[in-house]
Design a protein around this motif. Structure first.
Motif: not given
Length: 324
Positions: A178-185, A194-203, A229-237
């Protein structure tokens, strides 16, 4: 005598993006069991209440419902007019404010929620919907909107130079947590995350710590998407930092069960006008006794016709004739 306006509902006003959100667990909540959306929703309401109801209908879940916040987003009306309109919407059966006790033992806190129903409901329905023991966090699936009749002309969409593209959600492996599904959505809820499949696995491991501390997917999503914020440069970070900084406190591993006969956590309704808490039976139409008396229209007092001063009336007419 004022004539009730039976014209169709006004076009919904545009909601400023991003709209201020309440703290997790607070703000707007959609009541279950609503009818499909129709073009004539709120058609029987007066003009001001119809406009504000259309604005609230398009607010996201968890949006701030304070009078001050709504007045900032609706420039046509001030705080006093917004408060009067919310009272009228409560009497009409579209809105209720409640206080919910959450927690176990000594760590009980009250959260304030505003339940909104597109379909007008009576006081008995609201009392049954908000009775203690019913999980209020579970929301009924929203039904599909009603089809538009063929007789209603639908304007053709205006072509744009560059069609907006929404980031595609990462592929979800079979048997994901459920953590992966919440991050993917998250990318579907807000395009800045926006997160990639690898980003979701990392988080995924950091998000699992939240679920281990008793929160659900809605709480996690609200905490990660609130106040972006108005712009997020690195979503995973950015999300990694939030998952670490906003980690909720750990709950006791083995909470002491309440003694026999202890009542379930209460859900107290709140007067829409003055905020006085009380049971649903004591607040018909969402108003306490004093506010109901103030909201009831007073009977007009007959005023005897004033005697006309014929001399002053003739003198005034002469002055008007003399004027250039």
């Amino acid at each position: 005598m004022a004539v009730q306006n039976f014209s169709p509902a006004l076009p919904a006003p545009a909601v400023a993006a991003p709209y201020p959100m309440a703290q997790p667990g607070y703000g707007k909540r959609s009541a279950p069991g609503q009818l499909p959306a129709r073009p004539d929703d709120f058609a029987l309401l007066p003009l001001r209440e119809r406009y504000i109801a259309g604005f609230i209908e398009h607010l996201p879940e968890g949006a701030s419902m304070s009078v001050k916040c709504l007045a900032k987003q609706i420039p046509l009306y001030g705080q006093q007019a917004i408060a009067s309109a919310l009272t009228a919407l409560s009497v009409a059966g579209h809105l209720r404010r409640v206080r919910c006790a959450i927690g176990v033992g000594d760590e009980v806190r009250w959260v304030f929620r505003t339940f909104w129903s597109r379909s007008a409901r009576d006081s008995e329905w609201w009392a049954n919907c908000l009775t203690p023991g019913v999980p209020q966090s579970v929301q009924a699936p929203m039904p599909a909107p009603a089809p538009v009749p063929a007789s209603v002309p639908v304007p053709a969409p205006v072509p744009c130079a560059v069609p907006p593209q929404r980031p595609a959600a990462p592929p979800v492996p079979e048997g994901s947590s459920r953590a992966y599904l919440a991050l993917a959505g998250l990318g579907r809820i807000d395009t800045r995350l926006p997160l990639s499949a690898e980003d979701c696995s990392v988080l995924e491991g950091l998000a699992e710590q939240w679920f281990a501390r008793g929160v659900n997917a809605d709480y996690l999503t609200s905490a990660l998407t609130a106040g972006l914020p108005a712009q997020v440069d690195s979503p995973v970070g950015f999300l990694r930092r939030r998952l670490v900084d906003k980690l909720p406190p750990a709950m006791p591993t083995a909470p002491t069960p309440p003694p026999a006969g202890t009542p379930a956590p209460r859900v107290m309704m709140e007067c829409t006008d003055c905020g006085a808490p009380g049971p649903a039976a004591a607040l018909p139409d969402g108003l306490c006794r004093d506010c109901r008396q103030h909201a009831a229209p007073a009977e007009p007092v007959p005023v005897p016709p004033a005697e006309r001063d014929v001399t002053a009336l003739v003198a005034g007419l002469r002055d008007l004739l003399k004027a250039p």
